[in-house]
Design an enzyme around this catalytic site. Structure first.
Site, short mmCIF file in Angstrom:
data_model
loop_
_atom_site.label_atom_id
_atom_site.label_comp_id
_atom_site.label_asym_id
_atom_site.label_seq_id
_atom_site.Cartn_x
_atom_site.Cartn_y
_atom_site.Cartn_z
CE LYS A 261 23.97 -10.81 5.54
NZ LYS A 261 23.25 -9.54 5.24
CD GLU B 244 28.31 -14.56 11.80
OE1 GLU B 244 28.64 -15.75 11.89
OE2 GLU B 244 28.21 -13.96 10.70
CB SER C 287 22.67 -6.14 -1.17
OG SER C 287 22.29 -5.04 -0.36
C1 LIG Z 1 23.77 -8.28 5.43
C2 LIG Z 1 23.42 -7.36 4.34
C3 LIG Z 1 24.38 -6.48 3.79
C4 LIG Z 1 25.77 -6.34 4.32
O1 LIG Z 1 26.57 -7.48 4.23
P1 LIG Z 1 27.73 -7.61 3.15
O2 LIG Z 1 28.46 -8.83 3.60
O3 LIG Z 1 28.56 -6.39 3.22
O4 LIG Z 1 27.09 -7.78 1.83
C5 LIG Z 1 23.99 -5.68 2.72
N1 LIG Z 1 22.74 -5.71 2.23
C6 LIG Z 1 21.80 -6.53 2.75
C7 LIG Z 1 20.43 -6.50 2.16
C8 LIG Z 1 22.09 -7.38 3.82
O5 LIG Z 1 21.16 -8.19 4.32
#
Ligand SMILES: *Cc1c(COP(=O)(O)O)cnc(C)c1O
Length: 399
Positions: free
Chosen positions: A96, A118, A384
């Site tokens: 993020k 948000e 992610s």
């Molecule tokens: C917020 C988050 C997501 C989901 O958000 P996307 O916009 O779909 O990437 C996925 N993995 C992690 C670790 C997150 O913090």
């Protein structure tokens, strides 16, 4: 012979659309803010001084490039070649921050003094509060009242970073209500405030802008994979989808290469048809949510349905418009994983590779066994985020 068929484009068009999805469905009052951004964002991003500051911060502050790691034991288990893109190693623990760094630099160049955002689980709120501290900008984060109760550690982080956390007390008191409140705040403070949205959602140009900031993920995958395998392109790229920003970044530089299969994994919650799910494409229909035409979960008469997932980051009733188009056009493959499957996959990665993934990322790992990838194919999984924030949930599965 050169094909005379023009390549399909999966990028935004000049009007802000991906096929029939996207656009800017906004109240009149928001128009000046969105228009100011739309008129300036491409020029600002392509400015060399912006690019230098952005890439310096990604390197020295976020810790990029993140490694592309060949997961040997996992590869052996699934009889294919699995690489993990380690976004879990980014500062603040997930992808993020790639976006919030880009947007804070954007806000500075637009002369903004204050940031509004948000957040659901608090990950985007933390990433936003982080860059506001870095750049000394005032930060207001809207968060559902229920989420404030559920995500106390992230609320504490945001406050320590100097952000003001305001509860959204309407509706289900979760992410979609916080998003509504943040947009309302922006309408009321159009001149000095920039709204940092946390995923590839919202009115044009947000989905495209956020995808560009996250596209560093696939830019790095290409040269890193070439170092590993001699080829820049994998056979599969896997990513979980909440709003879709980590997936958009992981797919970005492969969109026009149709031999690269782009696999988006949604959260099935307790099961796609259980009534407790966030599997948007499996359950949703076209409609307008948070300023763009996309696919969303809704009732017969168009009321947004409450989503459910064990992972707060995937607990969203829509997906970004580009993903809606990838789904609709068949360019993307959409799969889903249940809460149970995601938890299992998180434990599997931990025991096989010594990496504790975020619950969100674990959804992508959960489909490895169903992918059908062969021994000489290459699979890149976008990891992610890291699992520290999910230890409370994981602990319930450890006896
Ligand atoms: C917020 C988050 C997501 C989901 O958000 P996307 O916009 O779909 O990437 C996925 N993995 C992690 C670790 C997150 O913090």
């Amino acid at each position: 012979m050169e094909s005379i068929v023009e390549k399909r484009s999966f990028q935004v068009d000049s009007k802000g659309y991906y096929g029939s999805f996207g656009g800017a469905f906004i109240p009149e009052m928001l128009y000046p803010n969105v228009e100011e951004l739309r008129e300036n964002y491409l020029q600002i991003i392509s400015d060399p001084s912006f690019q230098k500051e952005y890439s310096d911060l990604l390197r020295d502050y976020v810790g990029r490039p993140t490694p592309l790691y060949r997961a040997n034991r996992l590869s052996e288990k699934y009889k294919t070649n699995i690489f993990l893109k380690r976004e879990d190693l980014c500062h603040t623990g997930a992808h993020k921050v790639n976006n919030t760094i880009g947007q804070i630099l954007m806000a500075q160049r637009l002369g903004k003094k204050r940031i509004v955002a948000e957040t659901g689980a608090g990950q985007h709120g933390v990433a936003t509060a982080t860059v506001c501290a870095l750049m000394d900008l005032e930060c207001v984060v809207y968060m559902g009242e229920l989420d404030i109760e559920r995500q106390a550690p992230n609320v504490a982080r945001m406050k320590m970073l100097g952000a003001e956390v305001r509860p959204a007390t309407c509706g289900s008191r979760t992410l979609k209500d916080a998003t509504n409140e943040a947009m309302r705040h922006w309408i009321n403070n159009p001149v000095d405030t920039h709204y940092i949205i946390g995923s590839v959602v919202g009115p044009h140009p947000y989905p495209d802008m956020v995808a560009r900031f996250q596209s560093i993920i696939s830019e790095e995958i290409r040269w890193q994979l070439k170092q590993h395998t001699g080829s820049e392109t994998p056979d599969y790229v896997l990513a979980c989808v909440g709003g879709g920003s980590n997936a958009a970044g992981a797919f970005y530089h492969f969109l026009s290469e149709e031999n690269v299969r782009l696999v988006a994994i949604e959260a099935a919650g307790m099961g796609v048809n259980s009534g407790h799910s966030a599997a948007t494409t499996a359950l949703g229909k076209p409609g307008v949510l948070h300023g763009s035409r996309t696919i969303l979960m809704q009732t017969e008469d168009g009321q947004v349905t409450e989503p459910f997932s064990i992972s707060a980051g995937l607990d969203y009733p829509g997906i970004g418009p580009q993903h809606a188009y990838l789904y609709d056009s068949g360019r993307g493959t959409f799969m889903s994983a249940t809460d149970e499957e995601a938890v299992q996959a998180a434990f599997e990665l931990t025991r096989y590779e010594g990496i504790i993934p975020a619950l969100e990322s674990a959804h992508a790992l959960a489909v490895l066994g169903r992918l059908g990838a062969s021994e000489n194919e290459t699979v890149v999984v976008n990891l992610s985020g890291r699992g520290d924030k999910d230890m409370g949930t994981f602990m319930k599965y450890i006896d």
